[in-house]
Design a protein around this motif. Structure first.
Motif, mmCIF file in Angstrom:
data_model
loop_
_atom_site.group_PDB
_atom_site.id
_atom_site.type_symbol
_atom_site.label_atom_id
_atom_site.label_comp_id
_atom_site.label_asym_id
_atom_site.label_seq_id
_atom_site.Cartn_x
_atom_site.Cartn_y
_atom_site.Cartn_z
ATOM 1 N N VAL A 95 4.836 10.657 -2.362
ATOM 2 C CA VAL A 95 3.456 11.073 -2.065
ATOM 3 C C VAL A 95 2.898 11.888 -3.241
ATOM 4 N N ALA A 96 3.743 12.729 -3.830
ATOM 5 C CA ALA A 96 3.290 13.505 -5.005
ATOM 6 C C ALA A 96 2.950 12.567 -6.165
ATOM 7 N N ILE A 97 3.696 11.489 -6.311
ATOM 8 C CA ILE A 97 3.412 10.524 -7.385
ATOM 9 C C ILE A 97 2.071 9.820 -7.123
ATOM 10 N N ALA A 98 1.857 9.419 -5.861
ATOM 11 C CA ALA A 98 0.588 8.770 -5.508
ATOM 12 C C ALA A 98 -0.577 9.709 -5.815
ATOM 13 N N ASP A 99 -0.419 10.985 -5.444
ATOM 14 C CA ASP A 99 -1.463 11.983 -5.708
ATOM 15 C C ASP A 99 -1.750 12.109 -7.195
ATOM 16 N N GLU A 100 -0.688 12.151 -7.973
ATOM 17 C CA GLU A 100 -0.840 12.358 -9.417
ATOM 18 C C GLU A 100 -1.563 11.170 -10.071
ATOM 19 N N PHE A 101 -1.213 9.967 -9.653
ATOM 20 C CA PHE A 101 -1.908 8.786 -10.182
ATOM 21 C C PHE A 101 -3.399 8.843 -9.830
ATOM 22 N N ALA A 102 -3.685 9.201 -8.559
ATOM 23 C CA ALA A 102 -5.079 9.234 -8.106
ATOM 24 C C ALA A 102 -5.873 10.293 -8.865
ATOM 25 N N LYS A 103 -5.211 11.417 -9.118
ATOM 26 C CA LYS A 103 -5.858 12.513 -9.842
ATOM 27 C C LYS A 103 -6.320 12.042 -11.219
ATOM 28 N N LEU A 104 -5.582 11.109 -11.785
ATOM 29 C CA LEU A 104 -5.921 10.633 -13.123
ATOM 30 C C LEU A 104 -6.794 9.381 -13.079
ATOM 31 N N GLY A 105 -7.380 9.115 -11.915
ATOM 32 C CA GLY A 105 -8.415 8.085 -11.842
ATOM 33 C C GLY A 105 -7.944 6.733 -11.349
ATOM 34 N N ALA A 106 -6.647 6.570 -11.044
ATOM 35 C CA ALA A 106 -6.160 5.253 -10.619
ATOM 36 C C ALA A 106 -6.573 4.965 -9.173
ATOM 37 N N ASP A 107 -6.675 3.677 -8.894
ATOM 38 C CA ASP A 107 -6.933 3.213 -7.536
ATOM 39 C C ASP A 107 -5.557 2.980 -6.895
ATOM 40 N N VAL A 108 -5.151 3.901 -6.021
ATOM 41 C CA VAL A 108 -3.757 3.926 -5.561
ATOM 42 C C VAL A 108 -3.610 3.434 -4.125
ATOM 43 N N THR A 109 -2.653 2.521 -3.915
ATOM 44 C CA THR A 109 -2.254 2.162 -2.556
ATOM 45 C C THR A 109 -0.867 2.737 -2.320
ATOM 46 N N LEU A 110 -0.752 3.522 -1.265
ATOM 47 C CA LEU A 110 0.525 4.143 -0.921
ATOM 48 C C LEU A 110 1.063 3.478 0.339
ATOM 49 N N VAL A 111 2.178 2.763 0.196
ATOM 50 C CA VAL A 111 2.825 2.165 1.367
ATOM 51 C C VAL A 111 3.866 3.185 1.833
#
Ligand code: CTP
Length: 401
Positions: free
Chosen positions: A217-233
């Motif tokens: 979840v922390a990785i998903a957050d970090e990607f999103a923070k940097l502008g990525a469109d993130v899908t977290l399964v």
């Protein structure tokens, strides 16, 4: 896009518009920024450090030394900042910035800046039009600073024209837009999976594991923070991402997780598989609750689909990252998984080392790339580890993909 968790260092210099900085700080805080204020002596004539300290929830720095003669480290302050805003920027400080003069905390932080510096000039009509001012503004632009142009209107002198500091709302808008446009992962699609899986035995029982989902979840957050469109399964986990823009697909079993990941994988640029997927599941699921009878009960298990390995076979352009959680021979086993699962790099961590692995808030990882090059990281919070992993992925995309 907000300024959430952005470190903003606000430098205030001595113009009448300094009074608007109280409002500017409030708006920054409302946007979720973490704000520290530095002030020149002259600016304290227009707004008090106390006001700004209360509003920013941080101590305000007005000099190289504080009241107890402790040194205020301008280099550390500048290094802390994701952005420096100097507002209002007087003609005097503008000239200092343009020529490299350094005689107060604001100019020292400016010269030490590692982040973008935004300046919002404010001065009287004729000063703003003066060729020297224009030259100085040009110099600042050429040196990579961003000038938020003064606005037109009534000036403190009674004159009407250009020279008013941009309104705090406009400064906020300008900076938010800048961060949005310059995020390193804007336009990139990312898949992250996280958490355990539950493999049903009967309607009330399952085989699970101790994964909390925190790392993924922390990785998903970090990607999103940097502008990525993130899908977290996300498997059964109590964790929720902080970033609102993360799309969450909740699953329970390894089969559901596999199907959800496969669907998303084709269209992503990066996939990080951090979930602790069950390796075996009951061969059949009993339709009704298994009753207690004999002294022993045997469950027949069958292998689950290895999601990472399957995606590794389907991989085309994607950067594919796996995790390796081991109790022994961590690096050897991790290296073998890179080849077996066709990964770009793997994040290896120990399930038994103190402070690492399942259930804790910290982790200690080694990243190994497909050339078997190893990168060791210190024990740190899972958020900080996530930052290291995402930074590694960004650099990897630039150099090795
Ligand atoms: N993984 C997966 N699907 C599985 C099992 C594992 O996608 N059915 C992924 C994990 O998400 C992780 C990587 O494979 O990114 C390695 O998982 P790990 O449990 O360390 O290794 P395994 O391949 O399961 O092998 P072993 O349990 O024997 O160490």
């Amino acid at each position: 896009m907000s300024l959430k968790n952005k470190h903003i260092l606000l430098g205030i210099t001595g113009g009448i518009a300094a009074y608007k900085c109280a409002h500017l700080v409030r708006l920054l805080i409302k946007e979720g920024a973490i704000v520290k204020v530095i002030m020149t002596k002259a600016s304290e004539e227009f707004v008090t450090a106390k006001t700004l300290s209360v509003l920013s929830k941080n101590e305000v720095v007005t000099d190289f030394f504080d009241a107890n003669n402790n040194w205020n480290n301008h280099v550390a302050l500048a290094e802390w900042a994701d952005a420096i805003i100097v507002a209002p920027l007087t003609a005097n400080t503008l000239a200092k910035f343009a020529s490299g003069h350094c005689d107060n905390i604001v100019s020292a932080c400016y010269l030490s800046a590692r982040s973008k510096v935004f300046v919002a000039p404010a001065m009287d009509l004729d000063m703003y039009q003066h060729p020297t001012t224009k030259q100085n503004i040009d110099t600042l632009r050429k040196n990579g600073n961003i000038v938020i142009a003064a606005e037109s209107g009534e000036l403190a002198s009674g004159l009407v024209g250009e020279g008013r500091m941009a309104e705090p709302e406009n400064i906020i808008h300008f900076i938010s837009q800048y961060f949005e446009d310059n995020l390193p992962l804007s336009g990139k699609k990312v898949l992250v999976n996280a958490g355990p899986t539950y493999e049903a035995i009967d309607p009330v029982r399952f085989i699970g594991n101790r994964s909390s989902g925190k790392m993924g979840v922390a990785i998903a957050d970090e990607f999103a923070k940097l502008g990525a469109d993130v899908t977290l399964v996300l498997g059964p986990s109590h964790e929720v991402p902080n970033e609102k823009l993360v799309t969450i697909v909740k699953v329970e079993s390894s089969e559901e997780m596999y199907k959800a990941c496969e669907l998303v994988f084709k269209n992503v640029d990066i996939a990080v598989l951090a979930a602790a997927v069950a390796d075996y599941k009951p061969k059949s699921i009993a339709d009704s609750k298994i009753k207690k009878k004999d002294s022993e009960l045997f469950l027949e298990l069958t292998k689950t689909t290895d999601i990472l390995e399957t995606l590794g076979k389907q991989k085309k352009h994607q950067l594919l990252v796996g995790f390796a959680l081991e109790t022994d021979n961590v690096l050897e086993y991790a290296k073998a998984k890179i080849a077996k699962k066709n990964l770009d790099f793997i994040v290896a961590n120990s399930a038994i080392e103190k402070g690492a692995g399942f259930g804790v808030d910290t982790n200690k990882v080694t990243i190994i790339d497909k050339h078997n090059k190893m990168y060791n990281f210190e024990l740190k919070s899972k958020q900080a580890v996530a930052k290291d992993i995402v930074t590694f992925a960004i650099n990897y995309l630039k150099t090795d993909a």
